[in-house]
Design a protein around this motif. Structure first.
Motif, PDB file in Angstrom:
ATOM      1  N   GLU A 158      -5.203  -1.227   9.270  1.00 47.25           N
ATOM      2  CA  GLU A 158      -6.662  -1.338   9.309  1.00 47.25           C
ATOM      3  C   GLU A 158      -7.059  -2.429   8.316  1.00 47.25           C
ATOM      4  OE1 GLU A 158     -10.674   1.326   8.520  1.00 47.25           O
ATOM      5  OE2 GLU A 158      -8.721   2.309   8.546  1.00 47.25           O
ATOM      6  N   VAL A 159      -7.895  -3.338   8.765  1.00 47.27           N
ATOM      7  CA  VAL A 159      -8.388  -4.413   7.904  1.00 47.27           C
ATOM      8  C   VAL A 159      -9.832  -4.086   7.557  1.00 47.27           C
ATOM      9  CG1 VAL A 159      -8.844  -6.879   7.691  1.00 47.27           C
ATOM     10  CG2 VAL A 159      -6.862  -6.104   8.993  1.00 47.27           C
ATOM     11  N   GLY A 160     -10.059  -3.782   6.269  1.00 44.52           N
ATOM     12  CA  GLY A 160     -11.416  -3.467   5.813  1.00 44.52           C
ATOM     13  C   GLY A 160     -12.309  -4.692   5.862  1.00 44.52           C
ATOM     14  N   GLU A 206     -12.079 -12.141   3.936  1.00 50.44           N
ATOM     15  CA  GLU A 206     -13.000 -13.188   3.516  1.00 50.44           C
ATOM     16  C   GLU A 206     -12.311 -14.160   2.576  1.00 50.44           C
ATOM     17  OE1 GLU A 206     -16.202 -11.173   1.630  1.00 50.44           O
ATOM     18  OE2 GLU A 206     -17.008 -10.384   3.507  1.00 50.44           O
ATOM     19  N   GLU A 207     -12.460 -15.442   2.866  1.00 51.15           N
ATOM     20  CA  GLU A 207     -12.030 -16.512   1.967  1.00 51.15           C
ATOM     21  C   GLU A 207     -10.639 -16.296   1.381  1.00 51.15           C
ATOM     22  OE1 GLU A 207     -15.082 -16.976  -0.952  1.00 51.15           O
ATOM     23  OE2 GLU A 207     -16.651 -16.991   0.570  1.00 51.15           O
ATOM     24  N   GLY A 208      -9.670 -16.017   2.229  1.00 53.19           N
ATOM     25  CA  GLY A 208      -8.292 -15.872   1.765  1.00 53.19           C
ATOM     26  C   GLY A 208      -8.002 -14.570   1.056  1.00 53.19           C
ATOM     27  N   GLU A 209      -8.834 -13.590   1.240  1.00 54.02           N
ATOM     28  CA  GLU A 209      -8.634 -12.292   0.617  1.00 54.02           C
ATOM     29  C   GLU A 209      -8.791 -11.221   1.703  1.00 54.02           C
ATOM     30  OE1 GLU A 209     -10.047 -11.378  -3.610  1.00 54.02           O
ATOM     31  OE2 GLU A 209     -11.534 -10.423  -2.302  1.00 54.02           O
ATOM     32  N   TYR A 210      -7.846 -10.292   1.726  1.00 52.25           N
ATOM     33  CA  TYR A 210      -7.842  -9.269   2.763  1.00 52.25           C
ATOM     34  C   TYR A 210      -7.785  -7.882   2.120  1.00 52.25           C
ATOM     35  CZ  TYR A 210      -6.373 -13.298   5.474  1.00 52.25           C
ATOM     36  OH  TYR A 210      -6.300 -14.535   6.043  1.00 52.25           O
ATOM     37  N   CYS A 211      -8.527  -6.959   2.699  1.00 50.15           N
ATOM     38  CA  CYS A 211      -8.475  -5.560   2.297  1.00 50.15           C
ATOM     39  C   CYS A 211      -7.788  -4.820   3.444  1.00 50.15           C
ATOM     40  CB  CYS A 211      -9.886  -5.026   2.060  1.00 50.15           C
ATOM     41  SG  CYS A 211      -9.903  -3.302   1.558  1.00 50.15           S
ATOM     42  N   VAL A 212      -6.555  -4.388   3.213  1.00 50.98           N
ATOM     43  CA  VAL A 212      -5.750  -3.807   4.297  1.00 50.98           C
ATOM     44  C   VAL A 212      -5.155  -2.464   3.875  1.00 50.98           C
ATOM     45  CG1 VAL A 212      -5.118  -6.030   5.293  1.00 50.98           C
ATOM     46  CG2 VAL A 212      -3.668  -5.025   3.555  1.00 50.98           C
ATOM     47  N   ARG A 213      -4.822  -1.686   4.875  1.00 45.13           N
ATOM     48  CA  ARG A 213      -4.062  -0.464   4.642  1.00 45.13           C
ATOM     49  C   ARG A 213      -3.271  -0.156   5.906  1.00 45.13           C
ATOM     50  NH1 ARG A 213      -6.726   5.227   5.698  1.00 45.13           N
ATOM     51  NH2 ARG A 213      -7.930   4.702   7.544  1.00 45.13           N
ATOM     52  N   PRO A 214      -2.080   0.401   5.749  1.00 44.05           N
ATOM     53  CA  PRO A 214      -1.285   0.764   6.921  1.00 44.05           C
ATOM     54  C   PRO A 214      -1.776   2.086   7.515  1.00 44.05           C
ATOM     55  CG  PRO A 214      -0.079   1.285   4.933  1.00 44.05           C
ATOM     56  CD  PRO A 214      -1.353   0.607   4.505  1.00 44.05           C
ATOM     57  N   LEU A 215      -1.730   2.176   8.812  1.00 48.25           N
ATOM     58  CA  LEU A 215      -2.063   3.415   9.509  1.00 48.25           C
ATOM     59  C   LEU A 215      -0.762   4.168   9.806  1.00 48.25           C
ATOM     60  CD1 LEU A 215      -4.791   2.018  11.936  1.00 48.25           C
ATOM     61  CD2 LEU A 215      -5.122   3.330   9.836  1.00 48.25           C
ATOM     62  N   CYS A 220       0.856  -1.193   0.000  1.00 45.21           N
ATOM     63  CA  CYS A 220       0.000   0.000   0.000  1.00 45.21           C
ATOM     64  C   CYS A 220       0.890   1.240   0.000  1.00 45.21           C
ATOM     65  CB  CYS A 220      -0.897   0.002   1.228  1.00 45.21           C
ATOM     66  SG  CYS A 220      -1.816  -1.529   1.441  1.00 45.21           S
ATOM     67  N   VAL A 221       1.465   1.533  -1.137  1.00 46.21           N
ATOM     68  CA  VAL A 221       2.464   2.584  -1.254  1.00 46.21           C
ATOM     69  C   VAL A 221       1.939   3.931  -0.779  1.00 46.21           C
ATOM     70  CG1 VAL A 221       4.059   3.734  -2.814  1.00 46.21           C
ATOM     71  CG2 VAL A 221       3.513   1.343  -3.162  1.00 46.21           C
ATOM     72  N   ASN A 222       0.734   4.292  -1.171  1.00 44.16           N
ATOM     73  CA  ASN A 222       0.218   5.612  -0.805  1.00 44.16           C
ATOM     74  C   ASN A 222      -0.673   5.585   0.431  1.00 44.16           C
ATOM     75  OD1 ASN A 222      -1.926   4.331  -1.920  1.00 44.16           O
ATOM     76  ND2 ASN A 222      -2.379   5.877  -3.471  1.00 44.16           N
ATOM     77  N   GLY A 223      -0.713   4.483   1.155  1.00 44.55           N
ATOM     78  CA  GLY A 223      -1.481   4.402   2.391  1.00 44.55           C
ATOM     79  C   GLY A 223      -2.952   4.120   2.219  1.00 44.55           C
ATOM     80  N   SER A 224      -3.380   3.791   1.002  1.00 42.11           N
ATOM     81  CA  SER A 224      -4.799   3.501   0.783  1.00 42.11           C
ATOM     82  C   SER A 224      -5.044   1.999   0.916  1.00 42.11           C
ATOM     83  CB  SER A 224      -5.230   3.984  -0.591  1.00 42.11           C
ATOM     84  OG  SER A 224      -4.491   3.321  -1.581  1.00 42.11           O
ATOM     85  N   PHE A 225      -6.317   1.630   0.961  1.00 46.09           N
ATOM     86  CA  PHE A 225      -6.667   0.218   1.060  1.00 46.09           C
ATOM     87  C   PHE A 225      -6.212  -0.535  -0.188  1.00 46.09           C
ATOM     88  CE2 PHE A 225      -9.788   1.609   4.235  1.00 46.09           C
ATOM     89  CZ  PHE A 225      -9.608   0.618   5.182  1.00 46.09           C
ATOM     90  N   LYS A 226      -5.808  -1.785   0.029  1.00 47.44           N
ATOM     91  CA  LYS A 226      -5.443  -2.645  -1.093  1.00 47.44           C
ATOM     92  C   LYS A 226      -5.936  -4.053  -0.785  1.00 47.44           C
ATOM     93  CE  LYS A 226      -1.893  -4.331  -4.061  1.00 47.44           C
ATOM     94  NZ  LYS A 226      -0.526  -4.473  -4.384  1.00 47.44           N
ATOM     95  N   ILE A 227      -6.450  -4.697  -1.798  1.00 48.89           N
ATOM     96  CA  ILE A 227      -6.906  -6.079  -1.657  1.00 48.89           C
ATOM     97  C   ILE A 227      -5.737  -6.993  -1.977  1.00 48.89           C
ATOM     98  CG2 ILE A 227      -8.495  -7.822  -2.522  1.00 48.89           C
ATOM     99  CD1 ILE A 227     -10.416  -5.478  -3.164  1.00 48.89           C
TER     100      ILE A 227
END
Length: 139
Positions: A73-75, A78-87, A31-38
């Motif tokens: 932060e974990v958005g 589900e099922e082996g897929e994560y939506c995360v972003r660094p704080l 997450c280079v720019n700090g946004s959420f990434k799946i």
């Protein structure tokens, strides 16, 4: 979303253990720019050497730990897929470690120099006093 707790993820001095540190680093790089990434679970698991024995369950526990401590932060997960972003705390963690390491080295050098200076000063004063007693005691 239920996460299982994962053993000792913090060392005695407040630093993350090796596995959790690697995971935080991977999230920061993804997450280079700090946004959420799946990210896929397999993508995160590839970060860990086989010797560390990280599996999907351990990964979920580490993500939960990092989220509870305010590193990421974990958005959703589900099922082996994560939506995360660094704080912000997670982004600055490694920079803070580097600064603390430099400060620790500086304190050790200062302590060494003070001890060395104190030793020389004590030796000089001891020799001076001994010389004064030797000179004053002779007729």
């Amino acid at each position: 979303m239920i996460f299982l707790r994962f053993g000792n993820t913090v060392t005695g001095n407040g630093m993350l253990d090796e596995r959790t540190g690697l995971l935080l680093s991977a999230v920061n790089e993804s997450c280079v720019n700090g946004s959420f990434k799946i990210v896929e679970e397999g993508e995160l698991l590839r970060v860990f050497p086989k010797t560390l024995g990280v599996d999907g369950q351990t990964l979920r526990a580490m993500l939960s730990y990092l989220e509870d401590r305010g590193y990421i932060e974990v958005g959703y997960a589900e099922e082996g897929e994560y939506c995360v972003r660094p704080l912000p705390e997670g982004r600055t963690y490694f920079e803070r470690l580097k600064r603390e390491g430099k400060a620790r080295v500086r304190r050790r050098i200062e302590a060494f120099l003070l001890a060395l200076f104190g030793g020389f000063t004590g030796g000089f004063l001891g020799a001076l006093i001994a010389g004064l007693f030797a000179a004053g005691g002779a007729p």
